[in-house]
Scaffold this active site. Structure first.
Site, PDB file in Angstrom:
ATOM      1  N   SER A 260       0.724  -1.009   0.284  1.00  0.00           N
ATOM      2  CA  SER A 260      -0.312   0.044   0.391  1.00  0.00           C
ATOM      3  C   SER A 260       0.954   1.378   0.494  1.00  0.00           C
ATOM      4  O   SER A 260       2.392   0.448   0.278  1.00  0.00           O
ATOM      5  CB  SER A 260      -1.021   0.158   1.079  1.00  0.00           C
ATOM      6  OG  SER A 260      -0.213   0.129   2.234  1.00  0.00           O
ATOM      7  N   LYS A 261       0.561   2.568  -0.163  1.00  0.00           N
ATOM      8  CA  LYS A 261       1.316   3.053   0.008  1.00  0.00           C
ATOM      9  C   LYS A 261       1.568   4.177   0.643  1.00  0.00           C
ATOM     10  O   LYS A 261       2.792   4.713   0.118  1.00  0.00           O
ATOM     11  CB  LYS A 261       0.642   4.757  -0.614  1.00  0.00           C
ATOM     12  CG  LYS A 261      -0.876   5.085  -1.573  1.00  0.00           C
ATOM     13  CD  LYS A 261      -1.119   6.761  -1.224  1.00  0.00           C
ATOM     14  CE  LYS A 261      -2.689   6.429  -2.604  1.00  0.00           C
ATOM     15  NZ  LYS A 261      -2.658   5.143  -3.097  1.00  0.00           N
ATOM     16  N   ARG A 262       1.845   3.522   1.658  1.00  0.00           N
ATOM     17  CA  ARG A 262       2.729   3.534   3.357  1.00  0.00           C
ATOM     18  C   ARG A 262       4.315   3.179   2.868  1.00  0.00           C
ATOM     19  O   ARG A 262       4.906   2.957   3.193  1.00  0.00           O
ATOM     20  CB  ARG A 262       1.966   3.373   4.443  1.00  0.00           C
ATOM     21  CG  ARG A 262       1.986   1.808   5.285  1.00  0.00           C
ATOM     22  CD  ARG A 262       1.168   2.196   6.728  1.00  0.00           C
ATOM     23  NE  ARG A 262       0.370   0.436   5.749  1.00  0.00           N
ATOM     24  CZ  ARG A 262       1.637  -0.574   6.773  1.00  0.00           C
ATOM     25  NH1 ARG A 262       2.999  -0.529   7.237  1.00  0.00           N
ATOM     26  NH2 ARG A 262       0.821  -1.610   6.686  1.00  0.00           N
ATOM     27  N   GLY A 264       5.197   3.562   0.065  1.00  0.00           N
ATOM     28  CA  GLY A 264       6.377   3.965  -1.394  1.00  0.00           C
ATOM     29  C   GLY A 264       4.798   3.588  -2.440  1.00  0.00           C
ATOM     30  O   GLY A 264       3.602   3.465  -1.972  1.00  0.00           O
TER      31      GLY A 264
END
Ligand code: GLU
Length: 509
Positions: A260-262, A264
């Site tokens: 997920s976005k966290r 990268g």
């Protein structure tokens, strides 16, 4: 000729294209255009837009997905933009079909109108959670008397249509990669097929369309496995033969868990903006779940078409390795792209940074291409992404170097005064040195170092910093050749001026 292979990629236009979605699209495309054609079967890759969840729609997302899929290198035989025999390919344009299908199931007693209010359903969920029961619809309206249903409908009470899931027996999902997965039907819910806004749910629209579009194989992400028994029950209720299923392995984040976005970047659009090549992404994503012989790593698009088989997709999860992707990208930049191609791909990044004329992005004959090409050739073994281009090529392309710290000019164990003397000697020699002959200029500068009583490195480092503004660059003499004599002379003069200023200041000399 055996039966055609018709596959589909069915994104919901709710945002950017996740790398997992891109890999699913790739494997679908490779099955239709690679494996099927090798087996002399007709193959078609269909692009279908699943836009029936009106609350999650994102303006522009559909166009963005089509654009980035095209950039990735996939082409579709049928789709919202190109049309095809089973269109329209946007679910919001097919709502009559879904309504008709849902009503057919109601008429056959295989689905029912449910009048439960959102408040009742909310209460139900709360009670279930208080009793620590799994959430789920309690089939309250499943057996309403026909007269009640008719009266409610006549009154205009809002309703949804729910599927009457069999309460006994089991459903077996035969996944091509995992073998049979058995579900007890009592654990399956009476899911909503048609919502009160008249739009279908994913389940209904997906099944109706896969049937209508003659889809033979469903390749999609593993997260959809739990919907497969529901879909198989729907196929059975309609009396349709279901397609074959193969669920692609999950893509995990480096430390485990869902990517997920966290962790990268997760979308193709982000990787594109960061200067990853579509070829490198394709190669990397193909190997995230598929392998040929377990050792070969570099696969062109054509290699993948020639070699991909569904049988060699491994159902166990793969871990997204950013460093490995970057390795592939650097490999493609260094070993696969021609200098012309690398130059062309760097142009948008360089134009964005103001280092070249934006007109040169689309114009292969533009003189700025000729300025970039030799620099790109020198740096291709150092560039990991195209986005590093402006920083790494900048000193070749600008007239004036950006400001740098004069202290960089002074190697360890030397004083500013010694470097000044050395650079003054360089400045005297430069105008007559032929920088185009790298070997000859290297010999001359080595001889100069000897004359000055310096080691070659003690002379070369200040020159490198003077002409590039940094301590690292490709080989000094090839770098100077590409920068050109005039700018080298000017930059050495500027370094001399900076050193004089330092030398004149007793605090720093
Ligand atoms: N619309 C679904 C998605 O966004 C498609 C799932 C499927 O392929 O069945 O991923």
């Amino acid at each position: 000729m055996s039966s055609p292979v018709r596959v589909r990629f069915a994104p919901s236009p709710t945002g950017l294209l996740h790398v997992g979605g891109a890999r699913t699209a790739l494997f679908n495309w490779l099955l239709a255009h690679g494996q099927a054609s090798r087996e002399e079967r007709e193959g078609a890759f269909v692009l279908r837009i699943e836009d029936t969840d009106r609350n999650r729609l994102v303006e522009g997302a559909e166009a963005g997905i089509l654009d980035v899929l095209g950039w990735f290198g996939l082409t579709w035989d049928e789709g919202p933009d190109v049309g095809g025999p089973y269109g329209p390919y946007r679910q919001s344009e097919r709502t009559a079909l879904y309504r008709e299908a849902a009503e057919r199931l109601v008429a056959e007693g295989k689905a029912y109108h449910c009048f439960c209010s959102p408040e009742r359903l909310q209460r139900l969920r709360e009670e279930q959670s208080a009793r620590k029961e799994p959430p789920g619809y309690d089939r309250h309206c499943r057996d309403l008397p026909a007269e009640t249903v008719a009266a409610n409908l006549a009154q205009g009470l809002p309703s949804v249509i729910r599927f009457k899931m069999p309460r006994t027996g089991e459903t077996i999902v035969r996944d091509l990669l995992r073998g049979p997965i058995t579900y007890q039907n009592v654990t399956l819910e009476d899911l909503v097929l048609l919502k009160s806004d008249g739009y279908p749910t994913y389940h209904l629209a997906n099944v109706v369309d896969d049937r209508a579009m003659r889809i033979s194989h469903i390749l999609r992400g593993e997260e959809w496995i739990p919907t497969a028994p529901v879909h198989l029950q729907l196929y059975a209720a309609f009396g349709w033969e279901p397609p074959a299923y193969a669920h692609m392995p999950l893509i995990l984040a480096p430390g485990g868990g869902k990517l997920s976005k966290r962790h990268g970047s997760t979308s193709m659009e982000e990787f594109r903006a960061q200067g990853y090549l579509p070829e490198a992404l394709m190669n990397y994503l193909a190997l995230l779940g598929w392998s040929y012989d377990g050792t070969t790593e570099i696969f062109s698009k054509q290699d993948l078409l020639d070699k991909f088989t569904l049988e060699r997709v491994n159902p166990s999860p793969g871990t997204f390795d950013y460093a490995k992707l970057t390795w592939f990208n650097a490999y493609y930049i260094n070993h696969i792209l021609t200098p012309e191609d690398l130059t062309a791909r760097l142009m948008p990044f360089l134009a964005e940074a103001g280092l070249v004329d934006p007109a040169a992005v689309a114009d292969a004959g533009h003189p700025d291409r000729a300025r970039v090409r030799p620099a790109a050739t020198l740096l291709k073994d150092r560039l990991e992404t195209l986005a590093q281009g402006p920083d790494m090529l900048g000193y070749f392309l600008t007239e004036d170097l950006p400001p740098y710290d004069a202290a960089l000019l002074v190697p360890k164990k030397m004083t500013a005064a010694e470097v000044l003397t050395a650079l003054e000697a360089v400045a005297r020699m430069l105008p007559e040195a032929d920088l185009n002959d790298e070997a000859a200029s290297e010999a001359r500068f080595r001889a100069l170092a000897d004359e000055l009583g310096l080691k070659a490195g003690q002379l070369f480092m200040p020159i490198r910093v003077a002409v590039t503004g940094r301590t690292q660059s490709p080989g000094l003499f090839e770098t100077m050749r590409v920068i050109g004599a005039r700018r080298c002379v000017e930059r050495v003069d500027r370094a001399i001026a900076a050193l004089r200023a330092v030398a004149a200041d007793p605090a720093t000399a």
